[in-house]
Scaffold this active site. Structure first.
Site, PDB file in Angstrom:
ATOM      1  NE  ARG A 194      -3.044   2.747   2.683  1.00 20.59           N
ATOM      2  CZ  ARG A 194      -3.092   3.537   3.745  1.00 20.59           C
ATOM      3  NH1 ARG A 194      -2.642   3.127   4.920  1.00 20.59           N
ATOM      4  NH2 ARG A 194      -3.596   4.747   3.660  1.00 20.59           N
ATOM      5  CG  HIS A 221      -1.001   9.077   3.446  1.00 26.37           C
ATOM      6  ND1 HIS A 221      -1.123   7.715   3.650  1.00 26.37           N
ATOM      7  CD2 HIS A 221      -0.651   9.596   4.645  1.00 26.37           C
ATOM      8  CE1 HIS A 221      -0.838   7.428   4.920  1.00 26.37           C
ATOM      9  NE2 HIS A 221      -0.540   8.558   5.538  1.00 26.37           N
ATOM     10  CD  GLU A 246      -4.586   7.763  10.159  1.00 26.42           C
ATOM     11  OE1 GLU A 246      -4.004   8.805  10.513  1.00 26.42           O
ATOM     12  OE2 GLU A 246      -4.339   6.651  10.674  1.00 26.42           O
ATOM     13  CG  ASN A 294      -4.901   3.706   8.694  1.00 27.82           C
ATOM     14  OD1 ASN A 294      -5.081   2.784   7.894  1.00 27.82           O
ATOM     15  ND2 ASN A 294      -4.495   4.909   8.312  1.00 27.82           N
ATOM     16  CE1 TYR A 306       0.162   2.587  13.668  1.00 24.57           C
ATOM     17  CE2 TYR A 306      -1.805   3.600  12.741  1.00 24.57           C
ATOM     18  CZ  TYR A 306      -0.518   3.131  12.591  1.00 24.57           C
ATOM     19  OH  TYR A 306       0.095   3.205  11.374  1.00 24.57           O
ATOM     20  CD  GLU A 308      -1.400   3.920   8.238  1.00 23.71           C
ATOM     21  OE1 GLU A 308      -1.056   4.277   9.385  1.00 23.71           O
ATOM     22  OE2 GLU A 308      -1.578   4.710   7.307  1.00 23.71           O
TER      23      GLU A 308
HETATM   24  C1  NOJ Z   1      -1.301   6.941  10.449  1.00 21.48           C
HETATM   25  C2  NOJ Z   1      -0.862   7.683   9.239  1.00 21.48           C
HETATM   26  O1  NOJ Z   1      -1.628   7.308   8.144  1.00 21.48           O
HETATM   27  C3  NOJ Z   1       0.609   7.508   8.953  1.00 21.48           C
HETATM   28  O2  NOJ Z   1       0.948   8.421   7.958  1.00 21.48           O
HETATM   29  C4  NOJ Z   1       1.376   7.672  10.242  1.00 21.48           C
HETATM   30  O3  NOJ Z   1       2.744   7.754  10.067  1.00 21.48           O
HETATM   31  C5  NOJ Z   1       0.994   6.542  11.162  1.00 21.48           C
HETATM   32  N1  NOJ Z   1      -0.391   6.695  11.478  1.00 21.48           N
HETATM   33  C6  NOJ Z   1       1.752   6.463  12.466  1.00 21.48           C
HETATM   34  O4  NOJ Z   1       1.524   7.622  13.198  1.00 21.48           O
END
Ligand code: NOJ
Length: 482
Positions: free
Chosen positions: A80, A124, A170, A302, A304, A382
């Site tokens: 990606r 992005h 995002e 994404n 985290y 992500e």
């Molecule tokens: C999400 C973002 O899409 C990416 O660009 C970023 O580096 C990562 N999170 C980690 O923060």
């Protein structure tokens, strides 16, 4: 749910990894590329960690063949990456730059020559600065036509070879940081009215691009990627449960509902109306949202972390800025919206050095919410761990990254058994890269890049980390050997 045995990942599962143009490419002013808003923003003193820029980044622009070869040796199924709008239309609109198009022709062909599926992100965050200068970029509805023109140029040029498209990355993050927190371009703070207006334009850009792609390539798979941080109630107090509902409505469903249903969530809109913050919605806009929603093929997320959500009285804290950009653990302030909620650190879970909660089960939880609420396939676009890595005798031993990814994949596997249709899992990131505000010390990659914050440091040598070899085996066994 509990299952005695897990079925495992589907045979055609796309094991991937991700990047973004500004974070890896470098070559910021080569071959006709004009500056993006980020090329300007990083030059404002105090905005990025140690004044780092993406001028050179990890020079993927000149190393893409080597990078893709390493992907192939690892067995990666999908890569990606995003396209820099400023390489294609340096002025944002007007004349197209053939040299920019050619670069991505080469990158796509290089991936395909090894059987790696290219998954392309159209946007992005690197808006052409020229559009900021012409009409304030996302603040003006004119952006929608320019965005669609740019997107259609990509669809026409690459649509014969690219079958997976992520329109926006995002949207919730670039708009919140850009108009509320002043930490991304255009660096505005607390402009809530504009925040919702800008989001409305971005939703329109997403929707019109989806429709344009489906017109050209009905078989292409399309969606946008949302930064999903599901909210858990902090306690069993009903007011915490209600606060979690408010958080999830305003911070998550506000975006995902538009992508999946083509409408804004009711409670969020009622709240915005009471504050006179609703965006200007023109006749026909919601129809376009609806049409696009019916064509969207997946929810990109994404993932985290999760957030704890506690009731926050009207005289409670009001602070949206909860960033730790230094890697000094424990320095992240608590965020909150007075009258609604605040987000204390979860006491049951560990956190990274940048104070991001580590919650593997949250990934399964996120997939379950999406499946129950939207019944859409999911692309994990992500997931990964930002950490300090140390080069020792020419090697990087990163057991912490392996353990992070392993525990998340285990939970993803359970989500698949729960009935979630997961199409792909992309780690963030493939190589180390520029971490926007955090410089180069916060490393996410499978492949170490020899460089530090200083532009002149390092050889840019690529060194596969232990996690590179571990993921190779995960791919080989389709997620059975973790
Ligand atoms: C999400 C973002 O899409 C990416 O660009 C970023 O580096 C990562 N999170 C980690 O923060």
């Amino acid at each position: 749910m509990y299952f005695k045995e897990l079925k495992g990942f589907p045979k055609d599962f796309l094991w991937g990894s991700a990047s973004a143009a500004y974070q890896v490419e470098g070559a910021w002013n080569e071959d006709g590329k004009a500056p993006s808003v980020w090329d300007y923003f990083v030059r404002i003193p105090g905005k990025t960690f140690k004044a780092t820029t993406g001028d050179k980044a990890v020079d993927h622009y000149h190393h893409y063949q080597e990078d893709v070869r390493l992907m192939a040796e690892m067995g990666l199924k999908t890569y990606r990456f995003s396209i820099a709008w400023t390489r294609i239309y340096p002025q944002g609109n007007g004349e197209v730059n053939e040299a920019g198009l050619v670069f991505y022709d080469h990158l796509i062909d290089e991936c395909l020559s090894y059987g790696i599926v290219p998954m392309v992100t159209v946007y992005h965050w690197d808006l052409p600065q020229a559009l900021e200068d012409q009409y304030h970029g996302w603040e003006n509805r004119r952006i929608v036509d320019d965005f669609v023109n740019y997107a259609v140029t990509l669809f026409k040029r690459y649509g014969d070879r690219v079958k997976h498209w992520i329109i926006l990355n995002e949207q919730n993050v670039f708009t919140a940081h850009g108009w509320m927190l002043a930490s991304h371009p255009p660096g505005k703070s607390n402009d809530m009215k504009m925040f919702y207006q800008v989001n409305h334009h971005a939703f329109l850009a997403h929707a019109k691009a989806v429709l344009a792609l489906k017109e050209l390539y009905p078989d292409a798979k399309v969606g946008s990627s949302f930064a999903y941080t599901p909210g858990y109630a902090y306690s069993d107090k009903p007011e915490d449960a209600m606060a979690a509902l408010d958080y999830n409505d305003l911070q998550c469903f506000y975006w995902m509902d538009v992508y999946a249903y083509g409408r804004y969530p009711k409670a969020s809109m009622a709240y915005l109306e009471s504050l006179k913050l609703t965006p200007d919605i023109k006749a026909g806009d919601l129809d376009i949202f609806k049409q696009a929603a019916s064509k969207v093929d997946f929810m990109g997320i994404n993932y985290y972390q999760t957030a704890d959500v506690e009731y926050n009285p009207i005289d409670g804290i009001h602070n949206m800025n909860g960033e730790n950009n230094t890697g000094e653990k424990g320095t992240k302030p608590i965020t909150g919206v007075a009258g609604l909620y605040k987000n204390p650190q979860n006491k049951n879970l560990p956190a990274t050095d940048w104070d991001w909660t580590i919650d593997p089960m949250g990934l399964r939880y996120a997939c379950r919410i999406i499946t129950s609420r939207y019944d859409l396939p999911i692309i994990i676009s992500e997931n990964g761990l930002g950490a300090f890595d140390k080069l020792e005798n020419g090697q990087i031993h990163d057991p912490y990254r392996i353990s992070y990814l392993k525990s998340h994949i285990e939970e993803l596997k359970k989500a698949v058994d729960d009935g979630c249709e997961v199409l792909a899992y992309c780690t963030w990131s493939y190589t180390d890269l520029l971490s926007w505000l955090n410089g180069y010390q916060k490393r996410y990659g499978f492949v170490y890049i020899d460089r530090e914050e200083d532009e002149n440091s390092g050889t840019l040598k690529r060194i596969p980390k232990d996690s590179y070899y571990w993921y190779k085996q995960v791919i080989e066994t389709n997620g059975e050997e973790l």
